[in-house]
Design a protein around this motif. Structure first.
Motif, PDB file in Angstrom:
ATOM      1  N   SER A 176       0.822  -1.211   0.000  1.00  0.00           N
ATOM      2  CA  SER A 176       0.000   0.000   0.000  1.00  0.00           C
ATOM      3  C   SER A 176       0.856   1.262   0.000  1.00  0.00           C
ATOM      4  CB  SER A 176      -0.959   0.000   1.192  1.00  0.00           C
ATOM      5  OG  SER A 176      -0.236  -0.013   2.407  1.00  0.00           O
ATOM      6  N   SER A 177       2.108   1.154   0.403  1.00  0.00           N
ATOM      7  CA  SER A 177       2.998   2.325   0.400  1.00  0.00           C
ATOM      8  C   SER A 177       3.537   2.648  -0.984  1.00  0.00           C
ATOM      9  CB  SER A 177       4.176   2.101   1.341  1.00  0.00           C
ATOM     10  OG  SER A 177       3.732   2.018   2.660  1.00  0.00           O
ATOM     11  N   ILE A 178       3.616   1.662  -1.856  1.00  0.00           N
ATOM     12  CA  ILE A 178       4.188   1.918  -3.177  1.00  0.00           C
ATOM     13  C   ILE A 178       3.171   2.505  -4.164  1.00  0.00           C
ATOM     14  CG2 ILE A 178       5.984   0.180  -2.919  1.00  0.00           C
ATOM     15  CD1 ILE A 178       4.345  -1.669  -4.710  1.00  0.00           C
ATOM     16  N   ILE A 179       1.917   2.596  -3.746  1.00  0.00           N
ATOM     17  CA  ILE A 179       0.902   3.216  -4.597  1.00  0.00           C
ATOM     18  C   ILE A 179       1.149   4.718  -4.588  1.00  0.00           C
ATOM     19  CG2 ILE A 179      -1.573   3.631  -4.898  1.00  0.00           C
ATOM     20  CD1 ILE A 179      -2.051   0.974  -3.423  1.00  0.00           C
ATOM     21  N   PRO A 180       1.233   5.330  -5.767  1.00  0.00           N
ATOM     22  CA  PRO A 180       1.484   6.772  -5.808  1.00  0.00           C
ATOM     23  C   PRO A 180       0.356   7.577  -5.152  1.00  0.00           C
ATOM     24  CG  PRO A 180       1.629   5.788  -8.008  1.00  0.00           C
ATOM     25  CD  PRO A 180       1.148   4.739  -7.086  1.00  0.00           C
ATOM     26  N   CYS A 181       0.706   8.687  -4.581  1.00  0.00           N
ATOM     27  CA  CYS A 181      -0.225   9.637  -3.948  1.00  0.00           C
ATOM     28  C   CYS A 181      -0.911   9.080  -2.705  1.00  0.00           C
ATOM     29  CB  CYS A 181      -1.280  10.122  -4.940  1.00  0.00           C
ATOM     30  SG  CYS A 181      -0.587  10.935  -6.383  1.00  0.00           S
ATOM     31  N   VAL A 182      -0.328   8.082  -2.071  1.00  0.00           N
ATOM     32  CA  VAL A 182      -0.885   7.542  -0.831  1.00  0.00           C
ATOM     33  C   VAL A 182       0.039   7.948   0.306  1.00  0.00           C
ATOM     34  CG1 VAL A 182      -1.469   5.443   0.442  1.00  0.00           C
ATOM     35  CG2 VAL A 182      -2.007   5.620  -1.983  1.00  0.00           C
ATOM     36  N   SER A 183      -0.504   8.666   1.270  1.00  0.00           N
ATOM     37  CA  SER A 183       0.299   9.116   2.404  1.00  0.00           C
ATOM     38  C   SER A 183       0.592   7.937   3.334  1.00  0.00           C
ATOM     39  CB  SER A 183      -0.436  10.212   3.165  1.00  0.00           C
ATOM     40  OG  SER A 183      -1.588   9.678   3.786  1.00  0.00           O
ATOM     41  N   PRO A 184       1.619   8.065   4.181  1.00  0.00           N
ATOM     42  CA  PRO A 184       1.896   6.982   5.137  1.00  0.00           C
ATOM     43  C   PRO A 184       0.740   6.709   6.083  1.00  0.00           C
ATOM     44  CG  PRO A 184       3.771   8.462   4.997  1.00  0.00           C
ATOM     45  CD  PRO A 184       2.667   9.090   4.197  1.00  0.00           C
ATOM     46  N   GLU A 185       0.017   7.751   6.466  1.00  0.00           N
ATOM     47  CA  GLU A 185      -1.124   7.554   7.346  1.00  0.00           C
ATOM     48  C   GLU A 185      -2.228   6.743   6.664  1.00  0.00           C
ATOM     49  OE1 GLU A 185       0.162  10.606   6.655  1.00  0.00           O
ATOM     50  OE2 GLU A 185       1.202  11.020   8.534  1.00  0.00           O
ATOM     51  N   THR A 186      -2.493   7.062   5.410  1.00  0.00           N
ATOM     52  CA  THR A 186      -3.495   6.322   4.651  1.00  0.00           C
ATOM     53  C   THR A 186      -3.051   4.886   4.433  1.00  0.00           C
ATOM     54  OG1 THR A 186      -4.098   8.372   3.535  1.00  0.00           O
ATOM     55  CG2 THR A 186      -4.865   6.322   2.538  1.00  0.00           C
ATOM     56  N   SER A 187      -1.767   4.700   4.204  1.00  0.00           N
ATOM     57  CA  SER A 187      -1.230   3.357   4.010  1.00  0.00           C
ATOM     58  C   SER A 187      -1.411   2.500   5.265  1.00  0.00           C
ATOM     59  CB  SER A 187       0.248   3.451   3.637  1.00  0.00           C
ATOM     60  OG  SER A 187       0.833   2.183   3.575  1.00  0.00           O
ATOM     61  N   TRP A 188      -1.119   3.086   6.441  1.00  0.00           N
ATOM     62  CA  TRP A 188      -1.312   2.349   7.692  1.00  0.00           C
ATOM     63  C   TRP A 188      -2.789   2.082   7.957  1.00  0.00           C
ATOM     64  CZ3 TRP A 188       1.574  -0.830   9.991  1.00  0.00           C
ATOM     65  CH2 TRP A 188       2.950  -0.645  10.089  1.00  0.00           C
ATOM     66  N   THR A 189      -3.625   3.055   7.619  1.00  0.00           N
ATOM     67  CA  THR A 189      -5.061   2.860   7.803  1.00  0.00           C
ATOM     68  C   THR A 189      -5.562   1.712   6.938  1.00  0.00           C
ATOM     69  OG1 THR A 189      -5.363   5.187   8.325  1.00  0.00           O
ATOM     70  CG2 THR A 189      -7.328   3.956   7.640  1.00  0.00           C
ATOM     71  N   PHE A 190      -5.144   1.685   5.679  1.00  0.00           N
ATOM     72  CA  PHE A 190      -5.525   0.591   4.792  1.00  0.00           C
ATOM     73  C   PHE A 190      -4.985  -0.749   5.305  1.00  0.00           C
ATOM     74  CE2 PHE A 190      -4.488  -2.216   1.221  1.00  0.00           C
ATOM     75  CZ  PHE A 190      -5.778  -2.443   0.745  1.00  0.00           C
ATOM     76  N   THR A 191      -3.761  -0.754   5.796  1.00  0.00           N
ATOM     77  CA  THR A 191      -3.165  -1.982   6.327  1.00  0.00           C
ATOM     78  C   THR A 191      -3.941  -2.489   7.527  1.00  0.00           C
ATOM     79  OG1 THR A 191      -0.977  -1.262   5.567  1.00  0.00           O
ATOM     80  CG2 THR A 191      -1.041  -2.981   7.251  1.00  0.00           C
ATOM     81  N   ASN A 192      -4.246  -1.598   8.466  1.00  0.00           N
ATOM     82  CA  ASN A 192      -5.005  -2.000   9.660  1.00  0.00           C
ATOM     83  C   ASN A 192      -6.401  -2.494   9.301  1.00  0.00           C
ATOM     84  OD1 ASN A 192      -3.026  -1.506  11.580  1.00  0.00           O
ATOM     85  ND2 ASN A 192      -3.557   0.654  11.701  1.00  0.00           N
ATOM     86  N   LEU A 193      -7.081  -1.764   8.428  1.00  0.00           N
ATOM     87  CA  LEU A 193      -8.437  -2.159   8.057  1.00  0.00           C
ATOM     88  C   LEU A 193      -8.460  -3.490   7.309  1.00  0.00           C
ATOM     89  CD1 LEU A 193     -10.015   1.251   7.020  1.00  0.00           C
ATOM     90  CD2 LEU A 193     -10.467  -0.094   9.076  1.00  0.00           C
ATOM     91  N   SER A 194      -7.504  -3.688   6.415  1.00  0.00           N
ATOM     92  CA  SER A 194      -7.491  -4.948   5.663  1.00  0.00           C
ATOM     93  C   SER A 194      -7.145  -6.123   6.563  1.00  0.00           C
ATOM     94  CB  SER A 194      -6.526  -4.864   4.484  1.00  0.00           C
ATOM     95  OG  SER A 194      -5.211  -4.644   4.936  1.00  0.00           O
ATOM     96  N   TYR A 195      -6.223  -5.946   7.512  1.00  0.00           N
ATOM     97  CA  TYR A 195      -5.909  -7.039   8.437  1.00  0.00           C
ATOM     98  C   TYR A 195      -7.092  -7.326   9.353  1.00  0.00           C
ATOM     99  CZ  TYR A 195      -3.672  -9.986  11.883  1.00  0.00           C
ATOM    100  OH  TYR A 195      -3.367 -11.043  12.701  1.00  0.00           O
ATOM    101  N   MET A 196      -7.733  -6.287   9.844  1.00  0.00           N
ATOM    102  CA  MET A 196      -8.884  -6.482  10.728  1.00  0.00           C
ATOM    103  C   MET A 196     -10.038  -7.167   9.997  1.00  0.00           C
ATOM    104  SD  MET A 196      -7.987  -5.444  13.631  1.00  0.00           S
ATOM    105  CE  MET A 196      -6.631  -4.516  14.254  1.00  0.00           C
TER     106      MET A 196
END
Length: 132
Positions: free
Chosen positions: A55-75
């Motif tokens: 999720s971090s290698i997607i362009p225009c994605v902030s680190p906060e958004t990347s962590w949010t996506f990571t947490n939501l997808s794992y949950m």
């Protein structure tokens, strides 16, 4: 008069029959025994880090958004895997675990075991690291 408790959170589990308990203890439950295999706990951290990197290698994605996506997808993934799907994907135990989720199958339903503590603590730990 005291305040009445809501009964919406009380779950009445039907006791398993004697035959069903014999089926459950006849063979090892391969669906839930994997939690104690070598490397099974470490793979959760690897999966979380892989989703974070992807999720971090997607362009225009902030680190906060990347962590949010990571947490939501794992949950979401762990909710579906541990608490939504019932039964066993293998047909080797005559349906002894058909009415149980994976979380209920781990350690034969015992609470506060090392595996359940770990599986609860990992997402909380990653959530805390993203806040700080």
């Amino acid at each position: 008069m005291g305040r009445r408790r809501s009964r919406s959170f009380i779950i009445a589990e039907k006791p398993s029959s004697y035959v069903e308990s014999l089926d459950q203890y006849a063979l090892p439950n391969l669906n839930s025994n994997w939690v104690y295999y070598k490397g099974a706990w470490f793979i959760h951290i690897i999966l979380i880090l892989c989703v974070k990197i992807l999720s971090s290698i997607i362009p225009c994605v902030s680190p906060e958004t990347s962590w949010t996506f990571t947490n939501l997808s794992y949950m979401l993934g762990s909710f579906v895997m541990f608490h939504w799907v019932k039964g066993v994907p293998f047909d080797f135990n005559s349906g002894a675990y058909d009415g149980m989720t994976l979380w209920e199958q781990i350690d034969n339903g015992a609470q506060f075991t090392p595996a359940k503590k770990y599986l609860t603590a990992v997402p909380i730990g990653f959530q805390i690291t993203t806040i700080t």
